[in-house]
Design a protein around this motif. Structure first.
Motif, PDB file in Angstrom:
ATOM      1  N   GLY A  23     -51.628  34.776 -27.514  1.00  0.00           N
ATOM      2  CA  GLY A  23     -52.079  35.970 -26.812  1.00  0.00           C
ATOM      3  C   GLY A  23     -52.315  37.129 -27.758  1.00  0.00           C
ATOM      4  O   GLY A  23     -52.191  37.002 -28.977  1.00  0.00           O
ATOM      5  N   LEU A  24     -52.661  38.261 -27.168  1.00  0.00           N
ATOM      6  CA  LEU A  24     -52.860  39.518 -27.885  1.00  0.00           C
ATOM      7  C   LEU A  24     -51.983  40.578 -27.239  1.00  0.00           C
ATOM      8  O   LEU A  24     -51.744  40.545 -26.037  1.00  0.00           O
ATOM      9  CB  LEU A  24     -54.320  39.975 -27.797  1.00  0.00           C
ATOM     10  N   LEU A  25     -51.530  41.520 -28.035  1.00  0.00           N
ATOM     11  CA  LEU A  25     -50.728  42.615 -27.502  1.00  0.00           C
ATOM     12  C   LEU A  25     -50.908  43.842 -28.386  1.00  0.00           C
ATOM     13  O   LEU A  25     -51.112  43.711 -29.607  1.00  0.00           O
ATOM     14  CB  LEU A  25     -49.246  42.216 -27.456  1.00  0.00           C
ATOM     15  N   GLU A  26     -50.814  44.996 -27.792  1.00  0.00           N
ATOM     16  CA  GLU A  26     -50.879  46.257 -28.528  1.00  0.00           C
ATOM     17  C   GLU A  26     -49.770  46.245 -29.586  1.00  0.00           C
ATOM     18  O   GLU A  26     -48.649  45.814 -29.327  1.00  0.00           O
ATOM     19  CB  GLU A  26     -50.740  47.422 -27.545  1.00  0.00           C
ATOM     20  N   LYS A  27     -50.097  46.693 -30.786  1.00  0.00           N
ATOM     21  CA  LYS A  27     -49.206  46.604 -31.946  1.00  0.00           C
ATOM     22  C   LYS A  27     -47.828  47.221 -31.686  1.00  0.00           C
ATOM     23  O   LYS A  27     -46.804  46.595 -31.967  1.00  0.00           O
ATOM     24  CB  LYS A  27     -49.867  47.263 -33.159  1.00  0.00           C
ATOM     25  N   MET A  28     -47.785  48.417 -31.149  1.00  0.00           N
ATOM     26  CA  MET A  28     -46.487  49.066 -30.936  1.00  0.00           C
ATOM     27  C   MET A  28     -45.657  48.308 -29.911  1.00  0.00           C
ATOM     28  O   MET A  28     -44.446  48.181 -30.061  1.00  0.00           O
ATOM     29  CB  MET A  28     -46.678  50.527 -30.527  1.00  0.00           C
ATOM     30  N   SER A  29     -46.287  47.789 -28.866  1.00  0.00           N
ATOM     31  CA  SER A  29     -45.553  47.015 -27.860  1.00  0.00           C
ATOM     32  C   SER A  29     -44.941  45.768 -28.478  1.00  0.00           C
ATOM     33  O   SER A  29     -43.789  45.413 -28.193  1.00  0.00           O
ATOM     34  CB  SER A  29     -46.471  46.617 -26.697  1.00  0.00           C
ATOM     35  N   ALA A  30     -45.708  45.091 -29.327  1.00  0.00           N
ATOM     36  CA  ALA A  30     -45.188  43.889 -29.998  1.00  0.00           C
ATOM     37  C   ALA A  30     -43.979  44.226 -30.860  1.00  0.00           C
ATOM     38  O   ALA A  30     -43.006  43.470 -30.904  1.00  0.00           O
ATOM     39  CB  ALA A  30     -46.287  43.246 -30.840  1.00  0.00           C
ATOM     40  N   HIS A  31     -44.012  45.384 -31.516  1.00  0.00           N
ATOM     41  CA  HIS A  31     -42.893  45.784 -32.367  1.00  0.00           C
ATOM     42  C   HIS A  31     -41.722  46.320 -31.561  1.00  0.00           C
ATOM     43  O   HIS A  31     -40.573  46.200 -31.979  1.00  0.00           O
ATOM     44  CB  HIS A  31     -43.366  46.801 -33.412  1.00  0.00           C
ATOM     45  N   GLU A  32     -41.982  46.890 -30.415  1.00  0.00           N
ATOM     46  CA  GLU A  32     -40.879  47.338 -29.544  1.00  0.00           C
ATOM     47  C   GLU A  32     -40.172  46.146 -28.908  1.00  0.00           C
ATOM     48  O   GLU A  32     -38.956  46.153 -28.760  1.00  0.00           O
ATOM     49  CB  GLU A  32     -41.419  48.274 -28.455  1.00  0.00           C
ATOM     50  N   GLU A  33     -40.938  45.112 -28.553  1.00  0.00           N
ATOM     51  CA  GLU A  33     -40.371  43.942 -27.887  1.00  0.00           C
ATOM     52  C   GLU A  33     -39.927  42.859 -28.869  1.00  0.00           C
ATOM     53  O   GLU A  33     -39.268  41.900 -28.478  1.00  0.00           O
ATOM     54  CB  GLU A  33     -41.396  43.361 -26.904  1.00  0.00           C
ATOM     55  N   GLY A  34     -40.297  42.993 -30.124  1.00  0.00           N
ATOM     56  CA  GLY A  34     -39.913  42.014 -31.138  1.00  0.00           C
ATOM     57  C   GLY A  34     -40.568  40.658 -30.957  1.00  0.00           C
ATOM     58  O   GLY A  34     -39.969  39.626 -31.245  1.00  0.00           O
ATOM     59  N   LEU A  35     -41.824  40.655 -30.496  1.00  0.00           N
ATOM     60  CA  LEU A  35     -42.534  39.400 -30.258  1.00  0.00           C
ATOM     61  C   LEU A  35     -43.157  38.871 -31.552  1.00  0.00           C
ATOM     62  O   LEU A  35     -43.690  39.642 -32.358  1.00  0.00           O
ATOM     63  CB  LEU A  35     -43.613  39.604 -29.192  1.00  0.00           C
ATOM     64  N   LEU A  36     -43.098  37.557 -31.724  1.00  0.00           N
ATOM     65  CA  LEU A  36     -43.626  36.927 -32.920  1.00  0.00           C
ATOM     66  C   LEU A  36     -45.142  37.092 -32.978  1.00  0.00           C
ATOM     67  O   LEU A  36     -45.851  36.788 -32.014  1.00  0.00           O
ATOM     68  CB  LEU A  36     -43.264  35.433 -32.931  1.00  0.00           C
ATOM     69  N   HIS A  37     -45.636  37.610 -34.108  1.00  0.00           N
ATOM     70  CA  HIS A  37     -47.069  37.827 -34.270  1.00  0.00           C
ATOM     71  C   HIS A  37     -47.482  37.520 -35.705  1.00  0.00           C
ATOM     72  O   HIS A  37     -46.664  37.474 -36.614  1.00  0.00           O
ATOM     73  CB  HIS A  37     -47.469  39.255 -33.866  1.00  0.00           C
ATOM     74  N   ARG A  38     -48.789  37.300 -35.871  1.00  0.00           N
ATOM     75  CA  ARG A  38     -49.350  36.922 -37.172  1.00  0.00           C
ATOM     76  C   ARG A  38     -49.459  38.148 -38.068  1.00  0.00           C
ATOM     77  O   ARG A  38     -49.875  39.218 -37.634  1.00  0.00           O
ATOM     78  CB  ARG A  38     -50.719  36.281 -36.975  1.00  0.00           C
ATOM     79  N   ALA A  39     -49.101  37.954 -39.319  1.00  0.00           N
ATOM     80  CA  ALA A  39     -49.167  39.038 -40.309  1.00  0.00           C
ATOM     81  C   ALA A  39     -49.496  38.420 -41.667  1.00  0.00           C
ATOM     82  O   ALA A  39     -49.570  37.202 -41.814  1.00  0.00           O
ATOM     83  CB  ALA A  39     -47.829  39.773 -40.373  1.00  0.00           C
ATOM     84  N   PHE A  40     -49.707  39.297 -42.637  1.00  0.00           N
ATOM     85  CA  PHE A  40     -49.930  38.819 -44.004  1.00  0.00           C
ATOM     86  C   PHE A  40     -49.345  39.806 -44.992  1.00  0.00           C
ATOM     87  O   PHE A  40     -49.163  40.983 -44.703  1.00  0.00           O
ATOM     88  CB  PHE A  40     -51.423  38.594 -44.288  1.00  0.00           C
ATOM     89  N   SER A  41     -49.039  39.280 -46.167  1.00  0.00           N
ATOM     90  CA  SER A  41     -48.543  40.079 -47.290  1.00  0.00           C
ATOM     91  C   SER A  41     -49.319  39.665 -48.533  1.00  0.00           C
ATOM     92  O   SER A  41     -49.442  38.470 -48.825  1.00  0.00           O
ATOM     93  CB  SER A  41     -47.048  39.846 -47.519  1.00  0.00           C
ATOM     94  N   VAL A  42     -49.843  40.651 -49.252  1.00  0.00           N
ATOM     95  CA  VAL A  42     -50.624  40.412 -50.456  1.00  0.00           C
ATOM     96  C   VAL A  42     -49.828  40.890 -51.671  1.00  0.00           C
ATOM     97  O   VAL A  42     -49.265  41.987 -51.657  1.00  0.00           O
ATOM     98  CB  VAL A  42     -51.984  41.148 -50.389  1.00  0.00           C
ATOM     99  N   PHE A  43     -49.797  40.046 -52.692  1.00  0.00           N
ATOM    100  CA  PHE A  43     -49.128  40.356 -53.952  1.00  0.00           C
ATOM    101  C   PHE A  43     -50.181  40.288 -55.055  1.00  0.00           C
ATOM    102  O   PHE A  43     -50.729  39.218 -55.316  1.00  0.00           O
ATOM    103  CB  PHE A  43     -48.019  39.343 -54.241  1.00  0.00           C
TER     104      PHE A  43
END
Length: 178
Positions: A23-43
């Motif tokens: 699914g999709l969710l507004e960024k702040m809501s996902a972080h408030e609810e602690g829902l697993l979402h896709r991210a990336f980190s670049v080094f």
């Protein structure tokens, strides 16, 4: 155009523990609810093996003023993770370079402001000797640091570094050695 597509930059892609989109969710809501979402980190590394760190801007919604990897964020719906990495590397650090997938990991970290990062994080490495041209809305400072010095600094002053950097640093080092 519907509201979801108009605000695509404010949405995160919710995933399961296999990184399948659920699914999709507004960024702040996902972080408030602690829902697993896709991210990336670049080094990003220079030719001397130094890692380019950024110090997050003070206006960031979590972890402001902390040192972190070169760039991190979330891909948008319909955007490959690699394309998102390149986009954000340009937006945050003013850099372009080839990026290679290194590994993925899942982490969960709670912050004092009530937000929770629960991410399926895809880690990419790149190499350039170009100097960054930082976006002050995202980044307040930058520096190159040797991996040995970074390990020592994280041990001595963990409060100065983002949670995800501290969590994935051993895997980054392991990947560089192998």
């Amino acid at each position: 155009m519907n509201d979801l597509m108009e605000n695509a930059e404010d949405l995160v892609i919710l995933v399961d523990e296999s990184d399948l989109e659920v699914g999709l969710l507004e960024k702040m809501s996902a972080h408030e609810e602690g829902l697993l979402h896709r991210a990336f980190s670049v080094f990003i590394f220079n030719s001397n093996g130094g890692l380019l760190l950024q110090r997050r801007a003070l206006d960031k919604y979590h972890s402001p003023g902390l040192w972190s990897n070169t760039c991190c964020s979330h891909p948008r719906k319909g955007e490959t993770t690699l394309a998102a990495c390149s986009r954000r590397l340009g937006e945050e650090m003013g850099l372009k370079c080839n990026l290679d997938f290194a590994f993925s990991f899942i982490y969960r970290a709670e912050f004092g402001n009530g937000l929770i990062e629960h991410e399926f994080d895809h880690v990419y490495f790149g190499k350039t000797d170009e100097l960054p041209e930082i976006n002050p809305d995202e980044v307040m400072d930058w520096k190159y640091i040797s991996m040995k010095e970074l390990q020592q600094e994280v041990l001595l002053h963990p409060e100065n570094y983002t949670e995800w950097l501290k969590i994935c640093l051993p895997r980054v080092i392991e990947h560089l050695v192998n």
